[in-house]
Scaffold this active site. Sequence first.
Site, short mmCIF file in Angstrom:
data_model
loop_
_atom_site.label_atom_id
_atom_site.label_comp_id
_atom_site.label_asym_id
_atom_site.label_seq_id
_atom_site.Cartn_x
_atom_site.Cartn_y
_atom_site.Cartn_z
N GLN A 140 8.07 7.85 -2.39
CA GLN A 140 8.81 9.48 -1.43
C GLN A 140 7.69 9.24 -0.49
O GLN A 140 7.58 10.50 0.28
CB GLN A 140 8.61 10.24 -2.50
CG GLN A 140 7.37 11.38 -3.33
CD GLN A 140 7.64 12.12 -4.30
OE1 GLN A 140 8.49 11.34 -5.48
NE2 GLN A 140 7.26 12.81 -3.57
N GLY B 247 0.75 15.04 -11.02
CA GLY B 247 -0.60 14.95 -11.08
C GLY B 247 -1.24 15.79 -10.72
O GLY B 247 -0.99 16.88 -9.80
N GLU C 169 10.67 25.54 -7.65
CA GLU C 169 11.11 26.40 -6.05
C GLU C 169 9.85 25.84 -5.19
O GLU C 169 9.94 26.17 -3.79
CB GLU C 169 10.82 27.87 -6.39
CG GLU C 169 12.62 28.04 -7.59
CD GLU C 169 12.84 29.45 -7.54
OE1 GLU C 169 12.29 30.11 -7.07
OE2 GLU C 169 13.89 30.03 -7.81
N LYS C 170 8.90 25.72 -5.40
CA LYS C 170 8.08 25.57 -4.04
C LYS C 170 8.63 24.54 -2.98
O LYS C 170 8.71 24.00 -1.82
CB LYS C 170 6.62 25.16 -5.44
CG LYS C 170 5.64 23.97 -4.36
CD LYS C 170 4.59 25.02 -2.74
CE LYS C 170 3.61 24.41 -1.96
NZ LYS C 170 3.60 22.92 -3.04
N ASP C 171 9.02 23.44 -4.03
CA ASP C 171 9.66 22.64 -3.44
C ASP C 171 11.51 23.25 -2.88
O ASP C 171 11.61 22.15 -4.57
CB ASP C 171 9.29 21.22 -3.50
CG ASP C 171 7.73 20.87 -3.59
OD1 ASP C 171 7.48 20.06 -2.93
OD2 ASP C 171 7.04 21.29 -4.85
N LEU D 204 -0.04 27.55 -4.53
CA LEU D 204 -0.38 26.49 -5.13
C LEU D 204 -0.37 25.10 -4.61
O LEU D 204 1.24 24.70 -4.99
CB LEU D 204 -0.53 26.69 -7.14
CG LEU D 204 -1.41 27.83 -7.70
CD1 LEU D 204 -1.23 27.56 -8.80
CD2 LEU D 204 -2.68 27.52 -6.94
N SER D 205 -0.93 24.57 -4.43
CA SER D 205 -0.44 22.94 -4.22
C SER D 205 -1.21 22.26 -4.38
O SER D 205 -2.89 21.76 -4.41
CB SER D 205 0.02 22.61 -2.71
OG SER D 205 -0.09 21.06 -2.63
N GLY E 91 0.98 25.70 -11.01
CA GLY E 91 1.92 25.41 -10.27
C GLY E 91 3.17 25.06 -11.83
O GLY E 91 3.86 24.77 -12.24
N HIS E 92 2.08 23.50 -11.90
CA HIS E 92 3.01 22.51 -12.79
C HIS E 92 3.02 23.40 -13.79
O HIS E 92 3.80 23.10 -14.87
CB HIS E 92 1.71 21.50 -13.03
CG HIS E 92 1.72 20.60 -11.86
ND1 HIS E 92 0.45 21.13 -10.73
CD2 HIS E 92 2.78 20.15 -10.79
CE1 HIS E 92 0.51 20.02 -9.66
NE2 HIS E 92 1.76 19.44 -9.68
P1 AMP Z 1 4.21 17.45 -7.80
O1 AMP Z 1 3.08 16.77 -8.66
O2 AMP Z 1 3.67 18.29 -6.21
O3 AMP Z 1 5.16 16.31 -7.54
O4 AMP Z 1 4.90 18.38 -8.23
C1 AMP Z 1 4.97 18.55 -9.46
C2 AMP Z 1 6.20 20.17 -9.79
O5 AMP Z 1 5.35 21.16 -9.98
C3 AMP Z 1 7.30 20.85 -8.92
O6 AMP Z 1 8.57 20.26 -9.37
C4 AMP Z 1 7.08 20.85 -8.08
O7 AMP Z 1 8.10 22.14 -6.96
C5 AMP Z 1 6.10 21.98 -8.85
N1 AMP Z 1 5.45 22.79 -8.04
C6 AMP Z 1 4.43 22.56 -7.37
N2 AMP Z 1 3.39 23.52 -7.05
C7 AMP Z 1 4.06 24.85 -8.14
C8 AMP Z 1 3.77 25.84 -7.98
N3 AMP Z 1 3.17 26.27 -6.81
N4 AMP Z 1 4.59 26.74 -7.96
C9 AMP Z 1 5.87 26.75 -8.92
N5 AMP Z 1 5.98 25.07 -9.10
C10 AMP Z 1 5.02 24.06 -8.44
#
Ligand code: AMP
Length: 288
Positions: free
Chosen positions: A69, A33, A157-159, A193-194, A38-39
């Site tokens: 996690q 969330g 691919e960010k992660d 982005l994060s 990115g999401h």
């Molecule tokens: P998270 O909410 O941080 O667990 O991310 C959910 C999904 O979005 C994961 O597969 C992440 O790798 C992807 N994600 C997060 N940040 C980015 C980004 N800047 N660019 C592409 N994918 C992202």
Amino acid sequence: MKPELVTDPAEWQARSVAAREGGARIALVPTMGFLHEGHLSLMRDARRRVDEGGGRGLVVASIFVNPTQFGPSEDLSRYPRDLDGDLEKCGAAGVDRVLAPASPEQVFPPSHQTWIDVTGVSQGLCGAKRPGHFRGVATVVAKLFNLTRPHVALFGEKDYQQLQVLRAMVRDLFMGIEVVGMPIVREPDGLALSSRNAYLSKEERERALALSRSLFAARERVAGGERDAAALRAGIEKALALAADRIDYVELVHPETLAPVTRAEPGTMALVAAFVGKTRLIDNVALP
Ligand code: AMP
């Protein structure tokens, strides 16, 4: 249009099974969330993929801050949340249905006792710095797969290490799900982005640019002929040390095994993790 919100995993599973039996092609985008571009890039691509064949496509996203996690000293309780805003964004990105469990116990009840432990690719990098992290990730993603019955699942691919861990899990357990890795979405100035960028003060946001900049500089050096991994790592570390408060790791690794390399070959991955203030950030690039 706002997607449909489901908060009960049992209901979610029943509806996913019915959709699949009814012939729908299902794509899953798991997230924690506080959604950003990115999401949303994953969600839009999911929409495109399931609509491609012209059949019935179902794009589903999960929003679940998975407690298993997070380490004991990590940011679980203050992780940013905005369910209403997320639902709006999901709708605009073409998501049909969102699973946002009402409580962590719905996914990890007290009776929970099964864990998925991917070995090899989990061991270095974030796996070494965040013990138990990938066990929590693999286990929750396996649950989401069983609840959703997707044909395809999309990850960023960010992660990068997470993506390789999940690819290994799907392959080793014959899960029969297509795993798609999507390119990192960045701010115009290069910052990946994060959701965690929301923690950064203006001054920290400026210093956080050192992650992407040090990686881009390494990419330039490789393009210019430098192939020695130790020299490239040292360059990244030097640039990062000037801006970050603590470096977790700087590594050059094989793109699939994630084993450290001594020479940068085309496709070798350069990955960094560093703290800016109290915020831990990660980034990576593929070397030319
Ligand atoms: P998270 O909410 O941080 O667990 O991310 C959910 C999904 O979005 C994961 O597969 C992440 O790798 C992807 N994600 C997060 N940040 C980015 C980004 N800047 N660019 C592409 N994918 C992202």
